[in-house]
Scaffold this active site. Structure first.
Site, short mmCIF file in Angstrom:
data_model
loop_
_atom_site.label_atom_id
_atom_site.label_comp_id
_atom_site.label_asym_id
_atom_site.label_seq_id
_atom_site.Cartn_x
_atom_site.Cartn_y
_atom_site.Cartn_z
N ASP A 13 0.81 -1.22 0.00
CA ASP A 13 0.00 0.00 0.00
C ASP A 13 0.85 1.27 0.00
O ASP A 13 0.47 2.29 0.58
CB ASP A 13 -0.97 0.03 1.21
CG ASP A 13 -1.75 -1.27 1.31
OD1 ASP A 13 -2.12 -1.80 0.25
OD2 ASP A 13 -1.97 -1.75 2.44
N HIS A 43 -4.51 -2.54 -5.61
CA HIS A 43 -3.83 -1.36 -6.14
C HIS A 43 -4.88 -0.31 -6.48
O HIS A 43 -5.89 -0.64 -7.09
CB HIS A 43 -3.07 -1.69 -7.43
CG HIS A 43 -1.90 -2.58 -7.22
ND1 HIS A 43 -0.60 -2.15 -7.32
CD2 HIS A 43 -1.82 -3.89 -6.92
CE1 HIS A 43 0.22 -3.16 -7.09
NE2 HIS A 43 -0.51 -4.22 -6.85
P1 GTP Z 1 -0.64 -2.53 -2.86
O1 GTP Z 1 -0.40 -3.47 -3.95
O2 GTP Z 1 -1.67 -3.05 -1.91
O3 GTP Z 1 0.59 -2.14 -2.13
O4 GTP Z 1 -1.30 -1.21 -3.49
P2 GTP Z 1 -0.80 0.26 -3.68
O5 GTP Z 1 0.64 0.34 -3.34
O6 GTP Z 1 -1.19 0.69 -5.04
O7 GTP Z 1 -1.50 1.17 -2.63
P3 GTP Z 1 -3.05 1.32 -2.25
O8 GTP Z 1 -3.77 1.60 -3.47
O9 GTP Z 1 -3.48 0.15 -1.44
O10 GTP Z 1 -2.99 2.57 -1.25
C1 GTP Z 1 -2.44 3.80 -1.57
C2 GTP Z 1 -3.51 4.91 -1.45
O11 GTP Z 1 -2.87 6.18 -1.53
C3 GTP Z 1 -4.51 4.91 -2.59
O12 GTP Z 1 -5.76 5.34 -2.11
C4 GTP Z 1 -3.93 5.94 -3.60
O13 GTP Z 1 -4.91 6.54 -4.43
C5 GTP Z 1 -3.35 6.95 -2.67
N1 GTP Z 1 -2.19 7.69 -3.15
C6 GTP Z 1 -1.13 7.24 -3.89
N2 GTP Z 1 -0.21 8.22 -4.04
C7 GTP Z 1 -0.68 9.30 -3.38
C8 GTP Z 1 -0.17 10.62 -3.11
O14 GTP Z 1 0.93 10.98 -3.49
N3 GTP Z 1 -0.95 11.45 -2.36
C9 GTP Z 1 -2.16 11.08 -1.86
N4 GTP Z 1 -2.84 11.96 -1.14
N5 GTP Z 1 -2.68 9.84 -2.07
C10 GTP Z 1 -1.94 8.97 -2.81
P1 IMP Z 2 -1.91 -12.98 2.85
O1 IMP Z 2 -0.97 -12.55 1.80
O2 IMP Z 2 -3.36 -12.76 2.50
O3 IMP Z 2 -1.63 -14.38 3.35
O4 IMP Z 2 -1.67 -12.04 4.14
C1 IMP Z 2 -0.46 -12.10 4.90
C2 IMP Z 2 -0.07 -10.69 5.36
O5 IMP Z 2 0.26 -9.89 4.24
C3 IMP Z 2 -1.20 -9.94 6.09
O6 IMP Z 2 -0.60 -9.11 7.08
C4 IMP Z 2 -1.80 -9.07 5.00
O7 IMP Z 2 -2.43 -7.94 5.51
C5 IMP Z 2 -0.55 -8.71 4.21
N1 IMP Z 2 -0.78 -8.36 2.79
C6 IMP Z 2 -0.87 -9.22 1.74
N2 IMP Z 2 -1.03 -8.53 0.59
C7 IMP Z 2 -1.03 -7.22 0.91
C8 IMP Z 2 -1.13 -6.01 0.14
O8 IMP Z 2 -1.24 -5.99 -1.08
N3 IMP Z 2 -1.08 -4.85 0.85
C9 IMP Z 2 -0.91 -4.83 2.19
N4 IMP Z 2 -0.80 -5.93 2.96
C10 IMP Z 2 -0.86 -7.11 2.31
MG MG Z 3 -2.89 -1.82 -1.60
#
Ligand code: GTP
Ligand code: IMP
Ligand code: MG
Length: 340
Positions: A13, A43
């Site tokens: 995230d 994502h």
């Molecule tokens: P994962 O694969 O779970 O790690 O996903 P991710 O890395 O793409 O991140 P995720 O979407 O779960 O969470 C990031 C949040 O921050 C989302 O709601 C994005 O829209 C937001 N976001 C990303 N970059 C920025 C930024 O620079 N500023 C702000 N305010 N929000 C952002």
């Molecule tokens: P699993 O991958 O569902 O087995 O979860 C194992 C651990 O990884 C837990 O703490 C989840 O919250 C974390 N996790 C897995 N995928 C993500 C992701 O995309 N973003 C944030 N945490 C994740």
């Molecule tokens: Mg995410």
């Protein structure tokens, strides 16, 4: 010809979705290939006021000329796959998304075993999406592969062959990782981790690209850290302090509230080293320093923000090339030209 891999630098995230959207819009790679664990990822992608949450489809999907591939190392849940095909219908992804014929399938039984496992769901805090049990069946050599599923017939290919042919033809390939360094089965906070390694070398293997072919590893750090699920978190803040800083986040897949903490320089150094990072993308700077919200040029950033970025560069020895100041792909400062 360029082959880049994007990885997460903490516990997922970090804003990978946003960075991938920006980079694929700018660079228009011929292939965007999804690596990483599977549909446990969420994502977020935002552009022109539209917002999407994705679990399996490569985040660069809106770039209509890119072929979208899912590597053999990625677990596929057919319900999630077909749901996203419909969800993204207007981007016509049906005709340009394919997965490797060797992808392992997540079956309903894997989801049940994940959600009903005290160890996985309660102790580790898994996402309950079946990824751990499905990867364990692959290790036990009982998992089904995509080629065994007749509904997927039109969506299977040989991903390594497609990618390596594309690189041979001097095309650009972008490999998107998921999760983050702290969740790696080997290098993360075991046992509070996901079900496989989450570093660049594994992401390359997921899509069948050898290490000699990789030009760039872009690591994404958020300006503060969040973590969902259980496990150690050295810089964690209590919820009130995080709220005072105005930081509150909820998971894209599970809706769980994310734990929040300060930027962790030791984690950043280790993550850069093990991933072999060549560039850093720093996201959500606006949440830490609201004055820079939506800023698109480096010179208007405050001295404090510039200092933060320089401290990260000095500690990791990796340049910060992307600074993200908002969720939309336009809210980005791109310093990559300065590397040339
Ligand atoms: P994962 O694969 O779970 O790690 O996903 P991710 O890395 O793409 O991140 P995720 O979407 O779960 O969470 C990031 C949040 O921050 C989302 O709601 C994005 O829209 C937001 N976001 C990303 N970059 C920025 C930024 O620079 N500023 C702000 N305010 N929000 C952002
Ligand atoms: P699993 O991958 O569902 O087995 O979860 C194992 C651990 O990884 C837990 O703490 C989840 O919250 C974390 N996790 C897995 N995928 C993500 C992701 O995309 N973003 C944030 N945490 C994740
Ligand atoms: Mg995410």
């Amino acid at each position: 010809m360029t082959c880049s891999i994007l990885v997460g630098g903490a516990w997922g995230d970090e804003g990978k979705g946003k960075c991938i959207t920006y980079l694929c819009d700018k660079d228009k790679p011929n292939i965007i290939a999804r690596a990483g664990v599977g549909p446990n990822a969420g994502h977020s992608v935002e552009f022109n006021g539209e917002k999407y949450g994705l679990r399996l489809t490569p985040s660069g999907f809106f770039n209509k000329d890119s072929k979208l591939l899912i590597g053999a190392g990625v677990l596929v849940d057919r319900d999630v796959f077909f749901h996203e095909l419909e969800y993204l219908d207007k981007y016509d992804i049906k005709n340009r998304i394919q997965m490797d014929y060797r992808c392992s399938m997540i079956e309903p039984d894997h989801r049940d075993r994940d959600k009903n496992s005290k160890h996985l769901f309660k102790k580790i805090g898994s996402t309950g999406t079946g990824c751990g049990p499905a990867n364990s069946d692959r290790v036990l050599r009982t998992a089904k592969m995509a080629k065994d599923i007749s509904e997927l017939e039109n969506f299977i290919t040989n991903v390594p062959l497609e990618i390596n042919n594309s690189l041979e033809n001097s095309e650009d390939v972008f490999i998107e990782g998921s999760q983050g360094f702290g969740l790696s089965l080997y290098y993360g906070t075991y046992p509070y981790v996901t079900s496989k390694d989450t570093t660049a070398s594994t992401f390359a293997a997921d899509v069948g690209v050898g290490p000699t072919k990789i030009d760039d590893v872009i690591i994404v750090f958020k300006s503060y850290i969040t973590r969902v699920g259980e496990g150690p978190f050295p810089t964690e803040l209590n919820q009130e302090i995080a709220e005072e800083k105005g930081i509150e986040e909820y998971g894209t897949v599970t809706g769980r509230r994310r734990r929040v903490g300060d930027f962790d320089m030791n984690l950043a150094k280790e993550a850069c080293m093990i991933n072999g990072a060549t560039q850093i993308a720093l996201t959500c700077v606006d949440r830490l320093y609201p004055v820079c919200e939506r800023t698109q040029d480096y010179s208007s950033l405050s001295a404090e923000i510039k200092k933060f970025s320089t401290e990260i560069e000095d500690a990791t020895n990796v340049p910060v090339t992307i600074i993200s100041t908002g969720p939309d792909l336009k809210d980005t400062i791109d310093l990559r030209n300065e590397l040339l």
